[in-house]
Write an enzyme that holds these catalytic residues in place. Structure first.
Site, PDB file in Angstrom:
ATOM      1  N   HIS A  16      41.062  23.306  36.821  1.00  0.00           N
ATOM      2  CA  HIS A  16      41.686  24.064  37.910  1.00  0.00           C
ATOM      3  C   HIS A  16      42.344  23.173  38.964  1.00  0.00           C
ATOM      4  CE1 HIS A  16      40.364  27.541  35.993  1.00  0.00           C
ATOM      5  NE2 HIS A  16      39.315  27.879  36.705  1.00  0.00           N
ATOM      6  N   ASP A  66      38.437  22.013  24.411  1.00  0.00           N
ATOM      7  CA  ASP A  66      37.692  21.473  25.563  1.00  0.00           C
ATOM      8  C   ASP A  66      37.256  20.047  25.211  1.00  0.00           C
ATOM      9  OD1 ASP A  66      35.724  21.053  27.714  1.00  0.00           O
ATOM     10  OD2 ASP A  66      35.649  23.224  27.871  1.00  0.00           O
ATOM     11  N   GLY A 105      33.228  18.719  31.048  1.00  0.00           N
ATOM     12  CA  GLY A 105      33.251  19.464  32.303  1.00  0.00           C
ATOM     13  C   GLY A 105      34.433  19.116  33.195  1.00  0.00           C
ATOM     14  N   GLY A 149      39.547  25.783  27.611  1.00  0.00           N
ATOM     15  CA  GLY A 149      38.334  25.816  28.446  1.00  0.00           C
ATOM     16  C   GLY A 149      37.208  26.557  27.756  1.00  0.00           C
ATOM     17  N   SER A 204      33.189  32.925  27.098  1.00  0.00           N
ATOM     18  CA  SER A 204      34.409  33.693  26.832  1.00  0.00           C
ATOM     19  C   SER A 204      34.811  33.591  25.364  1.00  0.00           C
ATOM     20  CB  SER A 204      35.548  33.202  27.731  1.00  0.00           C
ATOM     21  OG  SER A 204      35.679  31.791  27.651  1.00  0.00           O
ATOM     22  N   HIS A 259      42.564  33.039  33.979  1.00  0.00           N
ATOM     23  CA  HIS A 259      41.300  33.326  34.679  1.00  0.00           C
ATOM     24  C   HIS A 259      41.225  32.590  36.013  1.00  0.00           C
ATOM     25  CE1 HIS A 259      36.702  33.699  34.845  1.00  0.00           C
ATOM     26  NE2 HIS A 259      37.229  34.894  35.010  1.00  0.00           N
ATOM     27  N   ASP A 260      40.386  33.109  36.895  1.00  0.00           N
ATOM     28  CA  ASP A 260      40.129  32.510  38.215  1.00  0.00           C
ATOM     29  C   ASP A 260      41.370  32.512  39.105  1.00  0.00           C
ATOM     30  OD1 ASP A 260      37.352  31.822  37.559  1.00  0.00           O
ATOM     31  OD2 ASP A 260      38.230  30.347  36.224  1.00  0.00           O
ATOM     32  N   PHE A 320      31.011  30.926  32.941  1.00  0.00           N
ATOM     33  CA  PHE A 320      31.653  31.465  34.133  1.00  0.00           C
ATOM     34  C   PHE A 320      32.543  32.657  33.782  1.00  0.00           C
ATOM     35  CE2 PHE A 320      31.147  26.832  34.541  1.00  0.00           C
ATOM     36  CZ  PHE A 320      30.270  26.772  35.610  1.00  0.00           C
ATOM     37  N   ASP A 349      41.747  28.873  30.934  1.00  0.00           N
ATOM     38  CA  ASP A 349      40.512  28.857  31.731  1.00  0.00           C
ATOM     39  C   ASP A 349      39.935  27.436  31.739  1.00  0.00           C
ATOM     40  OD1 ASP A 349      38.490  29.940  33.282  1.00  0.00           O
ATOM     41  OD2 ASP A 349      37.288  30.572  31.568  1.00  0.00           O
TER      42      ASP A 349
HETATM   43  N1  SAH Z   1      35.718  29.750  29.490  1.00  0.00           N
HETATM   44  C1  SAH Z   1      34.440  29.239  29.949  1.00  0.00           C
HETATM   45  C2  SAH Z   1      34.538  28.424  31.216  1.00  0.00           C
HETATM   46  C3  SAH Z   1      35.425  27.209  31.131  1.00  0.00           C
HETATM   47  S1  SAH Z   1      35.066  26.066  32.439  1.00  0.00           S
HETATM   48  C4  SAH Z   1      33.428  30.366  30.133  1.00  0.00           C
HETATM   49  O1  SAH Z   1      33.725  31.525  29.797  1.00  0.00           O
HETATM   50  O2  SAH Z   1      32.323  30.112  30.602  1.00  0.00           O
HETATM   51  C5  SAH Z   1      36.406  24.933  32.278  1.00  0.00           C
HETATM   52  C6  SAH Z   1      36.290  23.988  31.102  1.00  0.00           C
HETATM   53  O3  SAH Z   1      37.511  23.249  31.066  1.00  0.00           O
HETATM   54  C7  SAH Z   1      35.158  22.970  31.183  1.00  0.00           C
HETATM   55  O4  SAH Z   1      34.290  23.126  30.106  1.00  0.00           O
HETATM   56  C8  SAH Z   1      35.869  21.600  31.131  1.00  0.00           C
HETATM   57  O5  SAH Z   1      35.232  20.634  30.317  1.00  0.00           O
HETATM   58  C9  SAH Z   1      37.209  21.966  30.541  1.00  0.00           C
HETATM   59  N2  SAH Z   1      38.265  21.018  30.910  1.00  0.00           N
HETATM   60  C10 SAH Z   1      38.583  20.577  32.147  1.00  0.00           C
HETATM   61  N3  SAH Z   1      39.628  19.731  32.113  1.00  0.00           N
HETATM   62  C11 SAH Z   1      39.989  19.637  30.810  1.00  0.00           C
HETATM   63  C12 SAH Z   1      41.005  18.907  30.113  1.00  0.00           C
HETATM   64  N4  SAH Z   1      41.863  18.140  30.773  1.00  0.00           N
HETATM   65  N5  SAH Z   1      41.072  19.025  28.769  1.00  0.00           N
HETATM   66  C13 SAH Z   1      40.185  19.821  28.094  1.00  0.00           C
HETATM   67  N6  SAH Z   1      39.219  20.547  28.699  1.00  0.00           N
HETATM   68  C14 SAH Z   1      39.113  20.456  30.033  1.00  0.00           C
HETATM   69 MG    MG Z   2      37.088  30.688  34.538  1.00  0.00          MG
END
Ligand code: SAH
Ligand code: MG
Length: 203
Positions: free
Chosen positions: A138, A67, A71, A42, A48, A163-164, A17, A135
């Site tokens: 959310h 991470d 997900g 993330g 990224s 991000h976002d 993303f 990132d």
């Molecule tokens: N940076 C990535 C997108 C990250 S999406 C890109 O460039 O594509 C958000 C990520 O945050 C997901 O993979 C999800 O598993 C992770 N995530 C969500 N909650 C989390 C938590 N509490 N601890 C660790 N990772 C988490």
């Molecule tokens: Mg993002």
């Protein structure tokens, strides 16, 4: 230094993303960060991470990406951002870790992956951070947690990238925007905006 054609191709081929223009802005901002430890919250499949890792290599920084690889809420079955290709047939759970492995191997000289929840990592993290890229989750609660837990390690002059960020509710969730507002209230200064990417600096 801009992104090489080879890196652009690898990033484009990696699931995730990060729009192309925001990825370029992420890379450019990272190149202005100091050497030392950079922290990404993330990882997902490493889209990224590839950009941050390339910049870290140029700067001489070490990148850590965190991470649990299962997900976020919106990646689960039945939700808008669910990708059936990322479900592990043995566990039946979403698992991005095997998909991230080739990215990690390509960054083996510069990047360490921490596989775990941010709540758990926050308990032991103590390194000063030159660049923090938020990132991850959310939801309001976890986005604020991640900000509070990790931004306090950002050194003076260090960068906070979020991000976002969508100030308008119509465009997306508000949690990252609330994180930016908290950072501004805490004395971070906004350096630039690139789509949904905000670049802030600790003064
Ligand atoms: N940076 C990535 C997108 C990250 S999406 C890109 O460039 O594509 C958000 C990520 O945050 C997901 O993979 C999800 O598993 C992770 N995530 C969500 N909650 C989390 C938590 N509490 N601890 C660790 N990772 C988490
Ligand atoms: Mg993002």
């Amino acid at each position: 230094m801009s992104i090489s054609a080879e890196l652009a191709e690898t990033v484009a081929a990696t699931t995730g993303f990060m729009p192309v223009d925001e990825g370029e802005a992420l890379h450019a901002a990272a190149l202005s960060a100091g050497a030392g430890t950079w922290l990404e919250i993330g990882t997902y499949c490493g889209k990224s991470t590839l950009l941050l890792g390339d910049a870290a290599r140029s700067v001489g920084a070490s990148l850590v990406t965190v991470d649990h690889h299962h997900g976020s809420e919106e990646n689960q079955p039945g939700w808008e951002w669910h990708d059936t290709a990322l479900v592990d047939p043995r566990s039946g759970r979403l698992d991005t870790l095997p998909h991230f492995r080739p990215v990690l191997d390509s960054l083996a000289d510069v990047c360490s992956a921490v596989v775990g929840g941010t709540e758990v990592v926050a308990k032991w993290w103590s390194s000063p951070v030159q660049l923090l890229f938020l990132d991850g989750n959310h939801t309001e609660e976890t986005a604020q947690h991640d900000y509070r837990a990790f931004a306090r390690h950002v050194v003076p002059g260090g960068l906070l990238l979020v991000h976002d960020v969508f100030p308008d509710l119509v465009e997306g969730g508000q949690a990252p925007w609330h994180v930016v507002q908290a950072a501004l209230a805490d004395g971070f200064v906004q350096r630039s905006v690139h789509g949904s990417l905000r670049v802030l600096e600790r003064s």
